[in-house]
Design a protein around this motif. Structure first.
Motif, PDB file in Angstrom:
ATOM      1  N   UNK A   1     125.292  19.725 -75.063  1.00 46.15           N
ATOM      2  CA  UNK A   1     126.636  20.291 -75.047  1.00 46.15           C
ATOM      3  C   UNK A   1     127.448  19.768 -73.862  1.00 46.15           C
ATOM      4  N   UNK A   2     126.768  19.411 -72.770  1.00 41.01           N
ATOM      5  CA  UNK A   2     127.450  18.861 -71.609  1.00 41.01           C
ATOM      6  C   UNK A   2     127.809  19.893 -70.566  1.00 41.01           C
ATOM      7  N   UNK A   3     126.816  20.654 -70.109  1.00 38.62           N
ATOM      8  CA  UNK A   3     127.058  21.638 -69.058  1.00 38.62           C
ATOM      9  C   UNK A   3     125.831  21.742 -68.169  1.00 38.62           C
ATOM     10  N   UNK A   4     125.983  22.420 -67.052  1.00 39.76           N
ATOM     11  CA  UNK A   4     124.872  22.695 -66.143  1.00 39.76           C
ATOM     12  C   UNK A   4     124.543  24.180 -66.221  1.00 39.76           C
ATOM     13  N   UNK A   5     123.282  24.514 -65.996  1.00 39.85           N
ATOM     14  CA  UNK A   5     122.916  25.932 -65.953  1.00 39.85           C
ATOM     15  C   UNK A   5     123.677  26.620 -64.828  1.00 39.85           C
ATOM     16  N   UNK A   6     123.808  25.905 -63.709  1.00 37.42           N
ATOM     17  CA  UNK A   6     124.557  26.470 -62.586  1.00 37.42           C
ATOM     18  C   UNK A   6     125.229  25.339 -61.818  1.00 37.42           C
ATOM     19  N   UNK A   7     126.337  25.691 -61.193  1.00 39.83           N
ATOM     20  CA  UNK A   7     127.028  24.782 -60.294  1.00 39.83           C
ATOM     21  C   UNK A   7     127.126  25.487 -58.948  1.00 39.83           C
ATOM     22  N   UNK A   8     126.679  24.789 -57.908  1.00 36.79           N
ATOM     23  CA  UNK A   8     126.743  25.319 -56.543  1.00 36.79           C
ATOM     24  C   UNK A   8     127.912  24.618 -55.865  1.00 36.79           C
ATOM     25  N   UNK A   9     128.836  25.401 -55.326  1.00 34.02           N
ATOM     26  CA  UNK A   9     130.026  24.824 -54.719  1.00 34.02           C
ATOM     27  C   UNK A   9     130.488  25.694 -53.550  1.00 34.02           C
ATOM     28  N   UNK A  10     130.483  25.108 -52.363  1.00 29.09           N
ATOM     29  CA  UNK A  10     130.993  25.784 -51.166  1.00 29.09           C
ATOM     30  C   UNK A  10     130.422  27.191 -50.965  1.00 29.09           C
ATOM     31  N   UNK A  11     129.127  27.323 -51.151  1.00 29.52           N
ATOM     32  CA  UNK A  11     128.457  28.604 -50.912  1.00 29.52           C
ATOM     33  C   UNK A  11     128.434  29.549 -52.096  1.00 29.52           C
TER      34      UNK A  11
ATOM     35  N   UNK B   1     134.452  19.608 -49.835  1.00 28.58           N
ATOM     36  CA  UNK B   1     133.823  20.425 -50.856  1.00 28.58           C
ATOM     37  C   UNK B   1     132.473  19.819 -51.214  1.00 28.58           C
ATOM     38  N   UNK B   2     131.446  20.635 -51.178  1.00 33.49           N
ATOM     39  CA  UNK B   2     130.132  20.197 -51.626  1.00 33.49           C
ATOM     40  C   UNK B   2     129.875  20.791 -53.005  1.00 33.49           C
ATOM     41  N   UNK B   3     129.248  19.999 -53.855  1.00 34.61           N
ATOM     42  CA  UNK B   3     128.991  20.428 -55.242  1.00 34.61           C
ATOM     43  C   UNK B   3     127.629  19.909 -55.663  1.00 34.61           C
ATOM     44  N   UNK B   4     126.823  20.820 -56.238  1.00 31.59           N
ATOM     45  CA  UNK B   4     125.490  20.444 -56.704  1.00 31.59           C
ATOM     46  C   UNK B   4     125.249  21.102 -58.053  1.00 31.59           C
ATOM     47  N   UNK B   5     124.582  20.380 -58.947  1.00 30.85           N
ATOM     48  CA  UNK B   5     124.301  20.889 -60.286  1.00 30.85           C
ATOM     49  C   UNK B   5     122.848  21.336 -60.384  1.00 30.85           C
ATOM     50  N   UNK B   6     122.619  22.424 -61.104  1.00 34.21           N
ATOM     51  CA  UNK B   6     121.279  22.959 -61.326  1.00 34.21           C
ATOM     52  C   UNK B   6     121.024  22.955 -62.828  1.00 34.21           C
ATOM     53  N   UNK B   7     119.870  22.438 -63.229  1.00 38.24           N
ATOM     54  CA  UNK B   7     119.497  22.390 -64.634  1.00 38.24           C
ATOM     55  C   UNK B   7     118.194  23.142 -64.851  1.00 38.24           C
TER      56      UNK B   7
END
Length: 128
Positions: free
Chosen positions: A16-26, A1-7
Protein backbone atom coordinates in the motif's frame (compact mmCIF):
# COMPACT_ATOMS: atom_id res chain seq x y z
CA UNK A 1 13.84 17.83 11.29
CA UNK A 2 14.74 14.21 11.90
CA UNK A 3 12.53 11.50 10.42
CA UNK A 4 12.74 7.72 10.76
CA UNK A 5 10.44 4.99 9.48
CA UNK A 6 9.44 1.89 11.46
CA UNK A 7 8.18 -1.26 9.76
CA UNK A 8 6.63 -4.41 11.20
CA UNK A 9 7.28 -6.36 8.03
CA UNK A 10 3.58 -6.50 7.24
CA UNK A 11 3.06 -7.18 3.53
CA UNK A 12 0.47 -4.39 3.51
CA UNK A 13 3.11 -1.75 4.28
CA UNK A 14 5.01 -2.29 1.04
CA UNK A 15 1.93 -3.11 -1.03
CA UNK A 16 0.00 0.00 0.00
CA UNK A 17 2.98 2.31 0.57
CA UNK A 18 3.05 3.26 4.24
CA UNK A 19 5.10 2.75 7.39
CA UNK A 20 3.81 1.21 10.60
CA UNK A 21 5.17 4.27 12.36
CA UNK A 22 6.97 7.49 11.55
CA UNK A 23 9.26 9.04 14.15
CA UNK A 24 9.68 12.78 13.72
CA UNK A 25 11.14 15.34 16.12
CA UNK A 26 10.36 13.31 19.24
CA UNK A 27 6.89 12.24 18.15
CA UNK A 28 5.81 8.76 17.06
CA UNK A 29 2.85 8.49 14.69
CA UNK A 30 1.62 4.90 14.48
CA UNK A 31 -0.56 4.03 11.49
CA UNK A 32 -3.95 2.45 11.85
CA UNK A 33 -3.23 -1.10 12.99
CA UNK A 34 -5.60 -4.03 12.69
CA UNK A 35 -5.71 -7.35 14.51
CA UNK A 36 -3.56 -9.54 12.29
CA UNK A 37 -1.00 -11.76 13.93
CA UNK A 38 1.80 -10.76 11.56
CA UNK A 39 3.88 -13.84 12.37
CA UNK A 40 1.14 -16.07 10.91
CA UNK A 41 -0.90 -13.50 8.89
CA UNK A 42 -4.01 -14.85 10.60
CA UNK A 43 -6.85 -12.54 11.61
CA UNK A 44 -8.66 -13.90 14.66
CA UNK A 45 -12.44 -13.88 14.57
CA UNK A 46 -13.08 -12.41 18.03
CA UNK A 47 -12.89 -8.64 18.51
CA UNK A 48 -11.02 -9.07 21.80
CA UNK A 49 -8.22 -11.00 20.11
CA UNK A 50 -8.04 -8.50 17.26
CA UNK A 51 -7.80 -5.62 19.74
CA UNK A 52 -5.06 -7.37 21.73
CA UNK A 53 -3.09 -8.20 18.55
CA UNK A 54 -3.35 -4.62 17.29
CA UNK A 55 -2.04 -3.30 20.61
CA UNK A 56 0.86 -5.78 20.58
CA UNK A 57 1.85 -4.62 17.09
CA UNK A 58 1.57 -0.98 18.18
CA UNK A 59 3.63 -1.66 21.30
CA UNK A 60 6.40 -3.27 19.22
CA UNK A 61 6.48 -0.29 16.84
CA UNK A 62 6.57 2.16 19.75
CA UNK A 63 9.40 0.23 21.40
CA UNK A 64 11.43 0.32 18.20
CA UNK A 65 10.84 4.07 18.08
CA UNK A 66 12.02 4.55 21.69
CA UNK A 67 8.62 4.89 23.34
CA UNK A 68 5.94 2.68 24.86
CA UNK A 69 2.23 2.49 25.54
CA UNK A 70 2.69 4.76 28.57
CA UNK A 71 3.90 7.50 26.21
CA UNK A 72 0.75 7.54 24.05
CA UNK A 73 -0.98 10.92 24.09
CA UNK A 74 -3.64 10.38 21.41
CA UNK A 75 -5.51 7.31 20.24
CA UNK A 76 -8.19 6.61 17.65
CA UNK A 77 -10.24 3.45 17.63
CA UNK A 78 -12.07 2.68 14.38
CA UNK A 79 -14.73 -0.04 14.34
CA UNK A 80 -17.27 -1.03 11.69
CA UNK A 81 -19.77 -2.00 14.43
CA UNK A 82 -20.16 0.20 17.54
CA UNK A 83 -21.69 -2.77 19.38
CA UNK A 84 -18.24 -4.44 19.40
CA UNK A 85 -16.61 -1.56 21.26
CA UNK A 86 -17.51 -2.44 24.91
CA UNK A 87 -15.84 -5.86 24.53
CA UNK A 88 -12.53 -4.02 23.99
CA UNK A 89 -12.75 -1.82 27.09
CA UNK A 90 -11.04 -4.27 29.50
CA UNK A 91 -8.13 -4.61 27.05
CA UNK A 92 -7.73 -0.91 26.29
CA UNK A 93 -8.17 0.19 29.91
CA UNK A 94 -5.37 -2.17 30.93
CA UNK A 95 -3.06 -1.12 28.09
CA UNK A 96 -3.55 2.60 28.76
CA UNK A 97 -4.05 2.62 32.53
CA UNK A 98 -1.05 4.92 33.06
CA UNK A 99 -1.07 6.98 29.87
CA UNK A 100 -4.79 7.80 29.86
CA UNK A 101 -4.47 9.34 26.35
CA UNK A 102 -7.03 11.53 24.65
CA UNK A 103 -9.16 9.03 22.74
CA UNK A 104 -11.83 8.85 20.07
CA UNK A 105 -13.88 5.92 18.80
CA UNK A 106 -15.13 6.23 15.23
CA UNK A 107 -17.52 3.93 13.37
CA UNK A 108 -16.36 3.40 9.78
CA UNK A 109 -15.82 0.65 7.25
CA UNK A 110 -12.42 -1.03 7.28
CA UNK A 111 -10.34 -2.40 4.41
CA UNK A 112 -11.33 -6.06 4.78
CA UNK A 113 -14.61 -7.59 5.95
CA UNK A 114 -12.82 -9.67 8.62
CA UNK A 115 -11.34 -6.56 10.29
CA UNK A 116 -13.33 -5.58 13.37
CA UNK A 117 -11.04 -2.88 14.83
CA UNK A 118 -8.25 -0.56 13.73
CA UNK A 119 -6.18 1.45 16.22
CA UNK A 120 -4.01 4.50 15.53
CA UNK A 121 -1.84 6.24 18.14
CA UNK A 122 0.44 9.21 18.60
CA UNK A 123 3.13 9.10 21.29
CA UNK A 124 5.87 11.38 22.58
CA UNK A 125 9.32 9.84 23.11
CA UNK A 126 10.43 10.34 26.74
CA UNK A 127 12.90 13.17 27.09
CA UNK A 128 12.30 14.46 23.57
Amino acid sequence: MTRRLVSTGSPFEARIGYSRAVVCDGWVFVAGTTGYDYSTMIMPERIEEQCANALKTIERALREAGAGLDDVVRIRYILPDAADWPACWPITSTAFARARPAATMIVAGLQEQEMRIEIEVTARIPGA
